[in-house]
Structure formats: C-alpha cells, structure tokens
Design a protein around this motif. Sequence first.
Motif, PDB file in Angstrom:
ATOM      1  N   TYR A 112      19.258 -19.482 146.613  1.00  0.00           N
ATOM      2  CA  TYR A 112      19.715 -19.948 147.922  1.00  0.00           C
ATOM      3  C   TYR A 112      20.680 -21.115 147.749  1.00  0.00           C
ATOM      4  O   TYR A 112      20.656 -21.794 146.716  1.00  0.00           O
ATOM      5  N   ASN A 153      20.553 -23.980 148.732  1.00  0.00           N
ATOM      6  CA  ASN A 153      19.912 -25.266 148.411  1.00  0.00           C
ATOM      7  C   ASN A 153      19.394 -25.308 146.974  1.00  0.00           C
ATOM      8  O   ASN A 153      18.712 -26.243 146.580  1.00  0.00           O
ATOM      9  N   ALA A 210      14.838 -18.061 144.245  1.00  0.00           N
ATOM     10  CA  ALA A 210      13.733 -17.353 144.898  1.00  0.00           C
ATOM     11  C   ALA A 210      13.368 -16.046 144.190  1.00  0.00           C
ATOM     12  O   ALA A 210      12.202 -15.653 144.160  1.00  0.00           O
ATOM     13  N   VAL A 215      17.251 -23.161 145.514  1.00  0.00           N
ATOM     14  CA  VAL A 215      15.954 -22.507 145.242  1.00  0.00           C
ATOM     15  C   VAL A 215      16.205 -21.149 144.603  1.00  0.00           C
ATOM     16  O   VAL A 215      16.920 -20.307 145.154  1.00  0.00           O
ATOM     17  N   ALA A 274       1.901 -13.788 146.106  1.00  0.00           N
ATOM     18  CA  ALA A 274       1.387 -14.973 146.799  1.00  0.00           C
ATOM     19  C   ALA A 274       2.479 -15.502 147.731  1.00  0.00           C
ATOM     20  O   ALA A 274       3.629 -15.048 147.660  1.00  0.00           O
ATOM     21  N   ASN A 275       2.132 -16.452 148.579  1.00  0.00           N
ATOM     22  CA  ASN A 275       3.146 -17.074 149.439  1.00  0.00           C
ATOM     23  C   ASN A 275       4.236 -17.690 148.580  1.00  0.00           C
ATOM     24  O   ASN A 275       3.939 -18.352 147.590  1.00  0.00           O
ATOM     25  N   GLY A 276       5.479 -17.425 148.977  1.00  0.00           N
ATOM     26  CA  GLY A 276       6.602 -18.011 148.233  1.00  0.00           C
ATOM     27  C   GLY A 276       6.955 -17.250 146.966  1.00  0.00           C
ATOM     28  O   GLY A 276       7.753 -17.717 146.163  1.00  0.00           O
ATOM     29  N   ALA A 277       6.351 -16.060 146.794  1.00  0.00           N
ATOM     30  CA  ALA A 277       6.608 -15.301 145.556  1.00  0.00           C
ATOM     31  C   ALA A 277       8.013 -14.710 145.535  1.00  0.00           C
ATOM     32  O   ALA A 277       8.532 -14.366 144.479  1.00  0.00           O
ATOM     33  N   GLY A 278       8.598 -14.536 146.695  1.00  0.00           N
ATOM     34  CA  GLY A 278       9.953 -13.971 146.758  1.00  0.00           C
ATOM     35  C   GLY A 278      10.013 -12.585 147.370  1.00  0.00           C
ATOM     36  O   GLY A 278      11.048 -11.916 147.308  1.00  0.00           O
ATOM     37  N   LYS A 279       8.930 -12.170 148.023  1.00  0.00           N
ATOM     38  CA  LYS A 279       8.902 -10.826 148.632  1.00  0.00           C
ATOM     39  C   LYS A 279       9.908 -10.714 149.767  1.00  0.00           C
ATOM     40  O   LYS A 279      10.724  -9.784 149.806  1.00  0.00           O
ATOM     41  N   SER A 280       9.830 -11.684 150.704  1.00  0.00           N
ATOM     42  CA  SER A 280      10.721 -11.600 151.879  1.00  0.00           C
ATOM     43  C   SER A 280      12.171 -11.694 151.452  1.00  0.00           C
ATOM     44  O   SER A 280      13.039 -11.019 152.021  1.00  0.00           O
ATOM     45  N   THR A 281      12.438 -12.542 150.446  1.00  0.00           N
ATOM     46  CA  THR A 281      13.821 -12.671 149.989  1.00  0.00           C
ATOM     47  C   THR A 281      14.293 -11.338 149.418  1.00  0.00           C
ATOM     48  O   THR A 281      15.393 -10.867 149.743  1.00  0.00           O
ATOM     49  N   HIS A 335      -0.138  -8.652 152.553  1.00  0.00           N
ATOM     50  CA  HIS A 335      -1.103  -9.518 151.874  1.00  0.00           C
ATOM     51  C   HIS A 335      -2.470  -8.838 151.889  1.00  0.00           C
ATOM     52  O   HIS A 335      -3.425  -9.378 151.357  1.00  0.00           O
TER      53      HIS A 335
HETATM   54  N1  ATP Z   1      16.706 -19.321 153.673  1.00  0.00           N
HETATM   55  C1  ATP Z   1      16.168 -19.974 152.632  1.00  0.00           C
HETATM   56  N2  ATP Z   1      16.787 -21.035 152.102  1.00  0.00           N
HETATM   57  C2  ATP Z   1      16.254 -21.681 151.046  1.00  0.00           C
HETATM   58  N3  ATP Z   1      15.108 -21.340 150.448  1.00  0.00           N
HETATM   59  C3  ATP Z   1      14.435 -20.291 150.923  1.00  0.00           C
HETATM   60  C4  ATP Z   1      14.932 -19.548 152.050  1.00  0.00           C
HETATM   61  N4  ATP Z   1      14.055 -18.536 152.316  1.00  0.00           N
HETATM   62  C5  ATP Z   1      13.066 -18.656 151.393  1.00  0.00           C
HETATM   63  N5  ATP Z   1      13.296 -19.702 150.565  1.00  0.00           N
HETATM   64  C6  ATP Z   1      12.475 -20.125 149.408  1.00  0.00           C
HETATM   65  O1  ATP Z   1      12.452 -19.041 148.493  1.00  0.00           O
HETATM   66  C7  ATP Z   1      11.159 -18.912 147.933  1.00  0.00           C
HETATM   67  C8  ATP Z   1      10.640 -17.494 148.181  1.00  0.00           C
HETATM   68  O2  ATP Z   1      10.410 -17.365 149.573  1.00  0.00           O
HETATM   69  P1  ATP Z   1      10.042 -15.962 150.268  1.00  0.00           P
HETATM   70  O3  ATP Z   1       9.996 -16.189 151.745  1.00  0.00           O
HETATM   71  O4  ATP Z   1      10.933 -14.913 149.772  1.00  0.00           O
HETATM   72  O5  ATP Z   1       8.567 -15.718 149.709  1.00  0.00           O
HETATM   73  P2  ATP Z   1       7.470 -14.673 150.225  1.00  0.00           P
HETATM   74  O6  ATP Z   1       6.893 -14.069 149.019  1.00  0.00           O
HETATM   75  O7  ATP Z   1       8.030 -13.752 151.205  1.00  0.00           O
HETATM   76  O8  ATP Z   1       6.429 -15.645 150.900  1.00  0.00           O
HETATM   77  P3  ATP Z   1       5.498 -15.336 152.204  1.00  0.00           P
HETATM   78  O9  ATP Z   1       4.456 -14.371 151.753  1.00  0.00           O
HETATM   79  O10 ATP Z   1       4.918 -16.677 152.482  1.00  0.00           O
HETATM   80  O11 ATP Z   1       6.378 -14.814 153.271  1.00  0.00           O
HETATM   81  C9  ATP Z   1      10.296 -19.981 148.548  1.00  0.00           C
HETATM   82  O12 ATP Z   1      10.267 -21.078 147.666  1.00  0.00           O
HETATM   83  C10 ATP Z   1      11.036 -20.357 149.817  1.00  0.00           C
HETATM   84  O13 ATP Z   1      10.823 -21.715 150.124  1.00  0.00           O
END
Ligand code: ATP
Length: 692
Positions: A368, A370, A374, A372, A393-400, A551
Amino acid sequence: MAQSSTTEALRAGMKRNNWLDSKSMIPCVIYYASSWLLNATGSNRSISIGVYYEESVRVLPVHIFRRGIAKLFGQFLSTEPGESTALSYLNPLGGFFDFGMGVVYMFFLFNLIPASYLTDPIEDISSRVRAYLLSTGMGRFSYWINTFALHWLQYATFFSAAFGLLMLSAAHRSAYLILGGFLPALIFGITSNLLTIYTIALISKRKSMVVTVCCNAVFISLVMVSYAVRNVTALRVMISILPPLTPLRLMCCCVEYVVYKAQYYKKKDASALPGLVRNIWKYSDVFYSTLALPLHIILLCCAICMLENQTVTIENIRNFFCKKSLTKRPVKADSDIEEGAKKEAERVLAAPRGSKNVLEVRQLQKIYPNGVHAVRGVTFGAMAGEIFGLLGANGAGKSTSMSVIVGEEVATEGACEVHVQDGAWLSGREGATVGAIGYCPQHNPLFNCITVAEHIRFYADIRGLDSIEAERQTIRLMQSLGLSQHSDKQAGQLSGGNKRRLCLAIALLGDPALIVIDEASTGVDPENKRFIWGAIRRMVHKQRSVMVTTHSMEEVEALCSRVGIMNKGRMISVGTVQQLRSRHGDAYTLELLLAPETESVVRQKKLVIKKAVSEQFKGAQTQEDLGLGLVMQFSVPKSAVRSLSGALKWLAANQGRLGVSYWALYQMSLDQVFVKLVTMFSRSARKHPEKA
Ligand SMILES: Nc1ncnc2c1ncn2[C@@H]1O[C@H](COP(=O)(O)OP(=O)(O)OP(=O)(O)O)[C@@H](O)[C@H]1O
C-alpha cells in the motif's frame, strides 16, 4: 460615509418608490452607478460601493451584524469615502433577504451542501459499494461521472432554489443581470466545489463527521478571510489558488450584481450620482474567478486521477526523488512454508495459465502507499468446479488479495488472472469490466429504497445484459435463491439472510466464470446459512470456480474443496480439509466431562484422571487450561493409535469410578489445525524476521 446631499436625494427617491421607510433604515452596504440608460454604449458605465450609516436606528443584534458586514465591505470595496453617495437597503421580507444575509446564505449553500457529500465516495469505498459496482462491470470513470452527475443535479437544484428565494426579495426580483455571475457559478463553481470535496474525500479516506466539520470550518474561515483581506492582490492570489474560495467569491459577486441591479435599474437620472470610478469587473473579481475556475477543475481532475492510482503515483514520485522503489522489495524464499502451499505454487508456476484453472494468482505482491506490505508473493489457483476457501487471521491479507482479484486494487507485482469462457486470460480489472467475475462483498452493498427485483435489473443493466435476458435472469435468480416472494420488497426491509441471498443473486448475474464471496453467511441464522451454502454449492459447475473467504471453519468444512491459509501476507498452507487435518492434525483430542461435585472433589478427581489417562493413552498430554470447569481435554498423539482400543475399553470400564459422565475422542478440528499452523509460522517469522 455618505455625502449627505446625495443620500437625501436617494432616500427621497426611494421613499417615492415605497422602497424605504425611515424606520427601516439601518447600516448597510450601498451602491452607486452611472446611468444604464444614459450610457447605452456602456463606455462609461461603472459603479462604486460604499457604506451608508444611519445613527438613529435602534441597535439590535441583527443590526450589529449588518453593520459589521457593511463595515467589512466598506473597508474592502470603498477606496474613496467621498464617492459613497447612494443607499441600498430594502427589506420587504423582514430582513431575511437583504444583501448581507444573502451573502451568508450563499456561503452556507455553497459549502454546507457539498460538504454533506463528503462522505459519499468514502462510504462507497469503505462499504465496498464501489468495488461491487466495479466488479459488475462499471468503469472507474463511469463511477465518478455518475456520482458527479447525481451530486451536481442535487446541488444545482438546491442552488437554483436558493437563488429563487433570494430573488423573492423586491430588491433582487428584477435582477436579470444575476445571470452574469450565476451561470458560471452554476456550471463551473459547482463542478469545482464537488471536485474539491471528492479530493478531500480521497485524501482523508475517513467516513467521519470530524472531517466534514473541519472542511466546513476551513471553508467558513476562507470566506471570512476573503472579506477581511483588504489587500486586493492577496485576495486575487487566494482566489487563483484555493478552489473553494473561487466559486465563493463568484457567488458574492453574484449577490453584488443583484443589489447593484436593484439600485441601478430604476434610476433614470444619473446626474444626482457622483463620479463613478470603478467598474464591476475590477471590483468584483468575477474576471479572476472565471479564469481560475476551469484551471481548478483541470487540476482537481488530475489530483483525483492521481489519488485513484496512488500506488503508481507514489511509485513514480519515489523513483523520481529518492530512487527507492516500492516494487523492489524482494520476497524471501519460502523455505518454511508448508508442503501443500509449495506444491500449489509449483503447480501454478510450472504451467502458468493452466487449462484447469479459472483463477490464477501468481507471486502476487501488494504494497500500500503507506508502505504496508499486505501480500507477499502469494501463488495459488482456483480450479474449475471447485470452491476454494481463503482462510487467515485478521490482517493476513485476504481482503487485499480479494480486492486485487476483483479488480478494485492494482497488484504491486505479480499477476492475478481469470480464465474466461472464450479461452482468454484477463486481469482482475478487465475481468470485472467484461463481467467474468461476480463479487459478493461482506457488507451487503444494497440500496435501501430499491426493491429486490429492481436491484437485480439495475445490476443486469450495468453488466450490459439486454432487457429480455435481464428479465429472464432476474426471474431465474429470484427463484433459485428463494427471493420470488420478496421481489417487491425494498432491500431495507429484508432480513439479513435475504440480503445475503440478494447479494449472491447479483454476483451470479451474467454467468461469471469466477464468483468471489466474502464471508458468505456471517450474521445469518442456521436455516438461512444452510440454504446459502446449498446455493453456493449449486453455483459451481465445470467451467466455473467459486472463491470464499471466511473465518468460519464450519463454513469451510461444509463448502470448500480446497483451502488456502494465509498469514502475514503469505500463503502458508494449501490443501483439502482432510489433507490439512492429516498433515497437521498429528494428534487426537480426548474430551472428558466430569460429573458435578464440590470444587475440591473435582480438583482431586482431575489429578487422578490425569495420571490414569497418561498411563493408558501413551504420550497423552493435558491441553492448555481452557477454563472449562468440568471439562478436561487431552491431546493423544497419533503414535498411540495402536494401543487405542485397549485404552478406550479401559476408559469405558472405569468411567463411573473416575466420575466421568461423558467422554469423546475425535480427530483434531480444522480450528485447531489453523491455530497450530498460524502459531508455528508466526514463531518462525519471529525467529527469522528477514522472511517476514
Ligand atoms: N487501504 C489500505 N491502506 C493501507 N494498509 C492497508 C489497507 N488495507 C489493508 N491494509 C493493511 O494490510 C494488511 C492486510 O489487511 P487485509 O484487510 O487484507 O487483511 P485481512 O486478512 O482481510 O484481515 P480481516 O480478516 O481482518 O479482514 C493489514 O496490515 C492492513 O492494516
């Protein structure tokens, strides 16, 4: 201050016209002009602006306010007090629509209304409505044009209505000259204001009242500063560089026009007026505003494009200034990732764009703006006819990862492609544009006032289906997802389960090759959950793949043919549920429920049971204290399997003596496998931070 003879002359004229009675004369802004009629060629036409002050008026708060405004205008606009001669104060609507208040209305209108739109694009992004629209085939450009057109229309309606109200005043009614400032403000001013708002929205990325209020405060300060600044050059510089200020000044100029016109229009004899020294263009800043507005619009459009493609922009800026690239971060060899994940990566990378796969994610990295990191070099494929589950887990990077797959985000490095039915491989964004990806986000991005059938038709329209096909699919999808009886209900009136069904129906529109579902059944009751799972199973066919992130291990076990587990941006394990269990479920769980007794008795029994179980079940260990009171859990290693039947017989025979009311032996659950894998790889990452 006004010259008394001219003031008297004007006052008498106004009284004759019933424009004024002596009681209503209070401090106000005054305007002077050469005669419109006498100077038909316009060569000498000009105006001057000053302040008339009537001491005899009772000092009420509203008068103090007007006096303040008048003073500001007087200081700013009247350079030569001697020129101030005419009077303008007409108040037929009880003080609501006079000049000073008009400026204030215009100011609020021009700021508060657009500032209220500030959260719209942010909401669209954070609620993933935008991702939803993009995944159904709407382009980014179309998204902005549609959002803008809607806001512009709403804004223009309010704006015109406010102008109408302003002109209700007898002072302003005949002011057709207002069009001189009104039209540029309507066309360019609103555009510039909305673009300013969108830029702020994209920068702040926060759906917050605080941001909205702060923006208003900034706008309010700017307009106040614009009045307070006496230095005309400084004001013009501000107009040229500050987008919200320019349309505001233009609006103020409009109001000036109105009042000017109201005074000027009825005057036939200009001889009573003093020499006039300034022309409206010079005073009003209309000229500078009109020049600045199109420039602002172009600059703001560029800013929005750059913010929309932040990664590329920041990458270019970094490359330019410090030669430090976002994409040049190496991903270390995955020596510690699990065998299944390695095999999956080999399978996909050995024969990229394999015929079996519908989705291929190859060495995907997402950093990203910033900084990160991801997603770190993830590789996997979802095959035709399978439901692939993405866990983490939360923050693992799935949504990204999912955002890149559905085309909402751009990969920093690596590829993410969808195999469409005609054999082509398309990137997430291209796939979304041609309708090859159906997306069902976690939050139901529905419009509360639109009915179920209208939703499906609307998205069918975006997908580009013709009306007959759209109708056919609407009916079929409503039937298959059990929504037919709710077809005329507004989305806001649907239960949580039916909202999920509607989102699934929309994702299925246009028969996409890949369906991506984020948290299929979160917040849904068990009956609906089972219905939704059934519907997802029915979605899969030999040319289509479904990918779900969740989850819920229950959901994974009920749905997924294969599962990928992500941790800290890496794919740490891939396989079927059974494979994961047998690879990592290296123990059984023995669970015992003790009969209720006093606390001290239970404690004693627990000690006895612990000793006996570790003797009978070779290598059995008490699992960490789960604080379950009467429940005891032991982990029994696979190596004990040969002596298991004897141990179980012993347990059955001694159950009563040990005070055990119930017992069970089961294979390690997926939950436990997940926790074990994540803990293992987190420890490894701590030991070898260079790999993380
Ligand atoms: N738009 C963004 N800008 C900067 N960092 C981001 C952004 N979106 C996500 N992140 C960071 O990227 C990392 C992965 O986030 P992501 O949302 O992909 O995880 P996740 O596995 O989907 O988590 P969750 O299960 O909580 O949704 C995290 O550290 C998050 O803080």
